[in-house]
Design a protein around this motif. Structure first.
Motif, PDB file in Angstrom:
ATOM      1  N   PRO A 134       0.985  -1.517   0.150  1.00 57.68           N
ATOM      2  CA  PRO A 134       0.094   0.108   0.315  1.00 57.68           C
ATOM      3  C   PRO A 134       1.133   1.214  -0.027  1.00 57.68           C
ATOM      4  O   PRO A 134       0.576   2.469  -0.667  1.00 57.68           O
ATOM      5  CB  PRO A 134      -0.911  -0.484   1.342  1.00 57.68           C
ATOM      6  CG  PRO A 134      -1.030  -1.734   1.278  1.00 57.68           C
ATOM      7  CD  PRO A 134      -0.021  -2.706   0.965  1.00 57.68           C
ATOM      8  N   VAL A 135       2.151   1.521   0.874  1.00 52.88           N
ATOM      9  CA  VAL A 135       2.578   2.407   1.172  1.00 52.88           C
ATOM     10  C   VAL A 135       2.838   2.975  -0.093  1.00 52.88           C
ATOM     11  O   VAL A 135       3.232   4.045  -1.394  1.00 52.88           O
ATOM     12  CB  VAL A 135       3.630   2.276   1.894  1.00 52.88           C
ATOM     13  CG1 VAL A 135       5.052   1.644   1.120  1.00 52.88           C
ATOM     14  CG2 VAL A 135       4.674   3.918   2.328  1.00 52.88           C
ATOM     15  N   LEU A 136       3.394   2.198  -1.485  1.00 53.31           N
ATOM     16  CA  LEU A 136       4.041   2.391  -2.979  1.00 53.31           C
ATOM     17  C   LEU A 136       2.781   2.682  -3.690  1.00 53.31           C
ATOM     18  O   LEU A 136       2.995   4.182  -4.621  1.00 53.31           O
ATOM     19  CB  LEU A 136       4.425   1.152  -3.031  1.00 53.31           C
ATOM     20  CG  LEU A 136       5.798   0.360  -2.966  1.00 53.31           C
ATOM     21  CD1 LEU A 136       6.514  -0.560  -3.698  1.00 53.31           C
ATOM     22  CD2 LEU A 136       7.494   1.577  -3.087  1.00 53.31           C
ATOM     23  N   ASN A 137       1.590   2.340  -3.224  1.00 52.82           N
ATOM     24  CA  ASN A 137      -0.028   3.421  -4.135  1.00 52.82           C
ATOM     25  C   ASN A 137       0.560   4.490  -3.770  1.00 52.82           C
ATOM     26  O   ASN A 137      -0.023   5.561  -4.543  1.00 52.82           O
ATOM     27  CB  ASN A 137      -0.923   2.055  -3.954  1.00 52.82           C
ATOM     28  CG  ASN A 137      -0.616   0.583  -4.656  1.00 52.82           C
ATOM     29  OD1 ASN A 137       0.503   0.493  -5.517  1.00 52.82           O
ATOM     30  ND2 ASN A 137      -0.865   0.028  -4.027  1.00 52.82           N
ATOM     31  N   HIS A 138      -0.344   4.236  -1.899  1.00 52.71           N
ATOM     32  CA  HIS A 138       0.323   5.880  -1.659  1.00 52.71           C
ATOM     33  C   HIS A 138       1.446   7.053  -2.060  1.00 52.71           C
ATOM     34  O   HIS A 138       1.461   7.834  -2.501  1.00 52.71           O
ATOM     35  CB  HIS A 138       0.710   5.538   0.035  1.00 52.71           C
ATOM     36  CG  HIS A 138      -0.895   5.182   0.410  1.00 52.71           C
ATOM     37  ND1 HIS A 138      -0.956   4.627   2.071  1.00 52.71           N
ATOM     38  CD2 HIS A 138      -1.903   5.130  -0.439  1.00 52.71           C
ATOM     39  CE1 HIS A 138      -2.059   3.834   1.764  1.00 52.71           C
ATOM     40  NE2 HIS A 138      -2.301   4.034   0.591  1.00 52.71           N
ATOM     41  N   ALA A 139       2.856   6.523  -2.419  1.00 54.56           N
ATOM     42  CA  ALA A 139       4.210   6.861  -2.893  1.00 54.56           C
ATOM     43  C   ALA A 139       3.350   7.734  -4.346  1.00 54.56           C
ATOM     44  O   ALA A 139       4.036   8.102  -4.934  1.00 54.56           O
ATOM     45  CB  ALA A 139       5.081   6.382  -2.657  1.00 54.56           C
ATOM     46  N   THR A 140       2.864   6.579  -4.952  1.00 56.29           N
ATOM     47  CA  THR A 140       2.613   7.011  -6.787  1.00 56.29           C
ATOM     48  C   THR A 140       1.426   7.758  -6.632  1.00 56.29           C
ATOM     49  O   THR A 140       1.671   8.791  -7.626  1.00 56.29           O
ATOM     50  CB  THR A 140       2.122   5.444  -6.938  1.00 56.29           C
ATOM     51  OG1 THR A 140       3.501   5.122  -7.033  1.00 56.29           O
ATOM     52  CG2 THR A 140       2.181   5.992  -9.286  1.00 56.29           C
TER      53      THR A 140
END
Length: 619
Positions: free
Chosen positions: A207-213
């Motif tokens: 999830p944190v990668l999606n939020h970073a994107t």
């Protein structure tokens, strides 16, 4: 001609580079959340994110592009280059501030900066400062300064503000059409049927990668614009279909409820415990030694073992408890008087049945429109910050919990009985300060949280011990329930994890029948279920609380719903799932490879989320 186009694209490219740096800083700030993730998976965030970055860069470029074309077509118009320099510099500073403060918001809320965060900051600045006091201030300010200076330097190196070269009118028209068309397509995200949205930035199971994107500024501005929308953002089914599904889920059982009280008109003291997650309650499998008084009270009272907070913030928890209205995820009904006044409330039911009512809080009751909310729901007396001496305002939020409990005891002696008194504690909140020496040593935020939880727990125990000496005690039911959970003290669970929402619910007092003292209730339920459960015991009407169920009735289904910004979870005795509404995927499963149960819970969860938000819109 080519040089002219190159000048425009250099401006666009600068903002792509700025967003690259912003994303890099975000990932570095939360390195622990991507630990063990392949570097190629992390790197995709920068590639996938370019799409949304380009959309935001295009929005920013609208004004410079229009001014550029104006000067190009009408040379007599003179626009100083300083205007665009200042425009760019101001945006750099504003976006850098958003980036720096976004880290603290994401750390605490599990979501990026949004309308709710800005509303909180502008309308409750003192509380916002207090909430951020436990965050790494030096790191945030250093990041802010670094990003501003580096971005200003890069803007000077990359952007060219010189006048465009003269070309014939036909080429101007062609070039202008191309530039405007390119900018429009970038804003929209391409030719596809669906315009740019956050789902397009989701690609990973982390999830944190999606939020970073997701581009932070794009998401923020969209949320600001959507805040005034009257459309339901959760249109999973038709309105009637979702209502029918929820009606089945909340259907009242035909079985009779269990009577656990000796009195039908006891005094009721409801204590809403700030951030009191199950992780600090040993009796619920939490850490040992943090809440010994709660453990002792549970041995003499009734402890509900599987209760979930409806939402992730105090304003949502208070409404879920006192109005039995579930959290609306991305909105908060408490702030809107035109809506919150229409909600049924526990205090109004008590008033109608001859009770006196009072609310105790050591801070500012105006916080998040709470005073207006309380008065709208028939609280006859509000004791808040103004009721205490200035010397008692020793924490950033107001009076410490022991002083508030002492005020409750003092007022109860002269209160008209039966009374319904509500206490909202505040000490177990950032920046996690206690009077005197903290019980747990060290400056780590985890131990500060343990210390404030321990302190609030000790105040709860002291309240009960002192109340036992009062004449009204024997006919009083005490209810302790958290407003929401917390990531601390374990600092392990992401915002979507059910552990972030599991909280204690305790009934205590001599009005509990002896055979139920020390009993544990395993039924899965929510904060919203308190109203029906309590009023059925008191033989008071609970029909107006349509979202509330009697969890002391054996026929009530095991079910709890919780949500956070743009996501929700569903818990039953057979499975627990969490669903990300942006990525449209299940991000947590308690039991893997349980697809049939997953589908059933998702079916109910979608209908529940849709119907809750529809009720919010309809009020």
């Amino acid at each position: 001609m080519i040089k002219n186009l190159f000048t425009v694209f250099r401006y666009f490219a600068f903002w792509l580079l700025f967003f690259f740096l912003e994303r890099l800083l975000f990932i570095l700030a939360f390195t622990e959340k991507v630990k063990g993730t392949p570097i190629t998976e992390i790197g995709k965030s920068f590639i996938v994110g370019l799409w949304m970055d380009a959309s935001m860069a295009a929005y920013i470029s609208v004004i410079p592009l229009l001014l550029t074309l104006l000067v190009w077509f009408i040379p007599a118009v003179k626009i100083p280059s300083g205007i665009l320099r200042w425009y760019t510099a101001v945006l750099i500073v504003v976006f850098s501030i958003i980036c720096a403060f976004n880290f603290n918001i994401y750390r605490e809320w599990g979501s990026k900066i949004n309308y709710k965060a800005l509303d909180f900051a502008f309308n409750s600045p003192n509380e916002a400062v207090a909430s951020s006091a436990s965050s790494p201030v030096f790191a945030s300010l250093s990041t802010l300064l670094l990003l501003i200076l580096l971005s200003l330097w890069l803007s000077k190196k990359i952007i060219r503000y010189q006048s465009l070269q003269k070309v014939n009118i036909q080429l101007k028209i062609i070039a202008s059409a191309l530039l405007i068309g390119f900018n429009f397509l970038a804003i929209r995200g391409g030719w596809q049927l669906s315009p740019m949205n956050e789902s397009m930035a989701y690609y990973s199971n982390v999830p944190v990668l999606n939020h970073a994107t997701v581009n932070t500024e794009w998401s923020l501005f969209r949320d600001i614009l959507n805040n005034k929308s009257t459309k339901n953002p959760y249109p999973y089914y038709t309105k009637s279909e979702s209502a029918k599904i929820v009606s089945e889920l909340l259907k009242k059982p035909e079985t009779s409820g269990t009577e656990v009280l000796t009195s039908k008109r006891p005094n009721v003291v409801l204590i809403i415990l700030e951030s009191f997650t199950a992780d600090v309650v040993e009796s619920l499998g939490g850490e040992k030694g943090v809440s010994p008084q709660m453990k002792k009270l549970a041995e003499e009272g009734m402890l509900f073992e599987n209760i979930y907070a409806s939402g992730d913030r105090t304003d949502k928890g208070v409404v879920a408890i006192l109005n039995a209205f579930p959290s609306q995820a991305i909105r908060s009904v408490m702030k809107l008087n035109s809506k919150q006044e229409k909600l049924p409330s526990m205090s109004q039911v008590f008033i109608k049945n001859g009770y006196s009512t009072s609310f105790f809080y050591g801070g500012e009751s105006e916080f998040f429109n709470m005073k207006s909310y309380l008065l709208s729901h028939s609280y006859q007396e509000i004791i808040d910050k103004s009721s205490f001496n200035k010397k008692d305002m020793n924490s950033k939020w107001g009076a410490f919990d022991d002083l508030v409990f002492s005020k409750l005891l003092s007022k109860a002696r002269s209160a008209k009985q039966p009374f319904f008194s509500t206490v909202l504690t505040l000490t177990n909140h950032e920046p996690f300060e206690v009077p005197g020496t903290p019980h747990f040593k060290g400056e780590e935020v985890e131990n500060k949280f343990r210390s404030t939880a321990y302190y609030t727990d000790s105040c709860l125990g002291a309240l009960i011990n002192k109340a036992k000496k009062e004449q009204w005690y024997k006919n009083t039911l005490f209810i302790a329930l958290a407003d929401h959970g917390h990531r601390l003290p374990k600092n392990q669970s992401e915002i979507y994890h059910p552990n972030r929402f599991r909280i204690p619910l305790l009934f205590f007092g001599e009005v509990i029948k002896p055979e139920f003292r020390g009993k544990r209730i395993s039924k899965i339920g929510s904060q919203t279920d308190l109203a029906a459960t309590l009023f059925n015991q008191l033989q008071m009407p609970s029909g107006d609380f349509k979202w509330s169920r009697d969890i002391l009735n054996p026929g009530t289904r095991d079910f709890a719903f919780f949500d956070w910004d743009n996501g929700f979870g569903v818990a039953t005795s057979e499975q627990v799932i969490s669903f990300d509404n942006t990525g449209k995927n299940i991000v947590y499963k308690n039991i893997p490879n349980n697809n049939k149960k997953d589908a059933a819970l998702l079916y109910y969860g979608k209908a529940y989320m849709q119907s809750v938000f529809q009720d919010y819109l309809d009020y």
